[in-house]
Motif scaffolding. Structure first.
Motif, mmCIF file in Angstrom:
data_model
loop_
_atom_site.group_PDB
_atom_site.id
_atom_site.type_symbol
_atom_site.label_atom_id
_atom_site.label_comp_id
_atom_site.label_asym_id
_atom_site.label_seq_id
_atom_site.Cartn_x
_atom_site.Cartn_y
_atom_site.Cartn_z
ATOM 1 N N GLY A 15 0.777 -1.217 0.000
ATOM 2 C CA GLY A 15 0.000 0.000 0.000
ATOM 3 C C GLY A 15 0.818 1.281 0.000
ATOM 4 N N GLN A 16 2.094 1.155 0.282
ATOM 5 C CA GLN A 16 2.942 2.347 0.298
ATOM 6 C C GLN A 16 3.441 2.698 -1.105
ATOM 7 N N SER A 17 4.191 3.785 -1.177
ATOM 8 C CA SER A 17 4.642 4.302 -2.463
ATOM 9 C C SER A 17 6.162 4.394 -2.523
ATOM 10 N N LEU A 18 6.665 4.379 -3.738
ATOM 11 C CA LEU A 18 8.074 4.619 -4.006
ATOM 12 C C LEU A 18 8.193 5.386 -5.313
ATOM 13 N N ARG A 19 9.257 6.165 -5.411
ATOM 14 C CA ARG A 19 9.541 6.829 -6.673
ATOM 15 C C ARG A 19 10.941 6.455 -7.103
ATOM 16 N N LEU A 20 11.028 5.950 -8.316
ATOM 17 C CA LEU A 20 12.315 5.627 -8.915
ATOM 18 C C LEU A 20 12.688 6.733 -9.894
ATOM 19 N N SER A 21 13.986 7.016 -9.961
ATOM 20 C CA SER A 21 14.471 8.013 -10.906
ATOM 21 C C SER A 21 15.649 7.469 -11.672
ATOM 22 N N CYS A 22 15.820 7.981 -12.875
ATOM 23 C CA CYS A 22 16.905 7.523 -13.739
ATOM 24 C C CYS A 22 17.372 8.709 -14.568
ATOM 25 N N THR A 23 18.671 8.913 -14.566
ATOM 26 C CA THR A 23 19.249 10.010 -15.333
ATOM 27 C C THR A 23 20.133 9.458 -16.436
ATOM 28 N N ALA A 24 19.939 9.990 -17.639
ATOM 29 C CA ALA A 24 20.730 9.563 -18.790
ATOM 30 C C ALA A 24 21.965 10.450 -18.931
ATOM 31 N N SER A 25 23.059 9.831 -19.300
ATOM 32 C CA SER A 25 24.285 10.598 -19.517
ATOM 33 C C SER A 25 24.155 11.437 -20.781
ATOM 34 N N ARG A 26 25.051 12.390 -20.916
ATOM 35 C CA ARG A 26 24.948 13.338 -22.017
ATOM 36 C C ARG A 26 25.000 12.658 -23.376
ATOM 37 N N ASP A 27 25.766 11.592 -23.502
ATOM 38 C CA ASP A 27 25.933 10.982 -24.824
ATOM 39 C C ASP A 27 24.687 10.267 -25.319
ATOM 40 N N ILE A 28 23.729 9.991 -24.428
ATOM 41 C CA ILE A 28 22.478 9.387 -24.894
ATOM 42 C C ILE A 28 21.275 10.238 -24.508
ATOM 43 N N SER A 29 21.507 11.484 -24.206
ATOM 44 C CA SER A 29 20.423 12.348 -23.748
ATOM 45 C C SER A 29 19.413 12.654 -24.839
ATOM 46 N N SER A 30 19.748 12.344 -26.098
ATOM 47 C CA SER A 30 18.819 12.607 -27.192
ATOM 48 C C SER A 30 17.950 11.410 -27.559
ATOM 49 N N VAL A 31 17.954 10.377 -26.741
ATOM 50 C CA VAL A 31 17.114 9.213 -27.028
ATOM 51 C C VAL A 31 15.654 9.627 -27.151
ATOM 52 N N THR A 32 14.889 8.881 -27.904
ATOM 53 C CA THR A 32 13.490 9.221 -28.123
ATOM 54 C C THR A 32 12.556 8.556 -27.115
ATOM 55 N N CYS A 33 13.023 7.519 -26.476
ATOM 56 C CA CYS A 33 12.191 6.783 -25.524
ATOM 57 C C CYS A 33 12.985 6.424 -24.280
#
Length: 124
Positions: A15-33
């Motif tokens: 019943g509790q919540s979590l938030r996951l985060s993910c950061t892309a490096s500069r060399d793949i920052s232009s990915v579309t998905c």
């Protein structure tokens, strides 16, 4: 250099919540998905949610995630987050961030960049 770096996993109760985060490096920052996958012990990896990084921010959810999870993308930071609410024990898994240059972000088998994973454990 790690191209996708996840954070935010942990152990919670049902019943509790979590938030996951993910950061892309500069060399793949232009990915579309960008997307989140998960893999539970003894099971195959499955897509959880995906989002396009263009202005349309199209989202895709696996059926089990549709009413409880929300994916969103912060463009300036090349970050994708997964807000998980009403967690259940069956959500226990290693969660992976992924990214790709795709036309349709629900092409789950075509993601090419992967993070190392973050563990989510939900106890009853």
């Amino acid at each position: 250099q790690q191209q996708l770096v996840e954070s935010g996993g942990g152990s919670v109760q049902t019943g509790q919540s979590l938030r996951l985060s993910c950061t892309a490096s500069r060399d793949i920052s232009s990915v579309t998905c960008m997307a989140w996958f998960r893999q539970a012990p003894g099971k195959e990896r499955e897509g959880v949610a995906a989002i396009s990084t263009d202005a349309g921010r199209l989202t895709y959810y696996n059926i089990f995630a549709k009413d409880r999870f929300t994916i969103f993308h912060d463009d300036p930071k090349s970050t994708v987050s997964l807000q998980m609410d009403s967690l259940k024990p069956e959500d226990t898994a290693m969660y992976y961030c992924a990214a790709a240059y795709l036309i349709s972000c629900d092409s789950w088998s075509h993601y090419t960049y992967w993070g190392q994973g973050t563990q989510v454990t939900v106890s009853s």
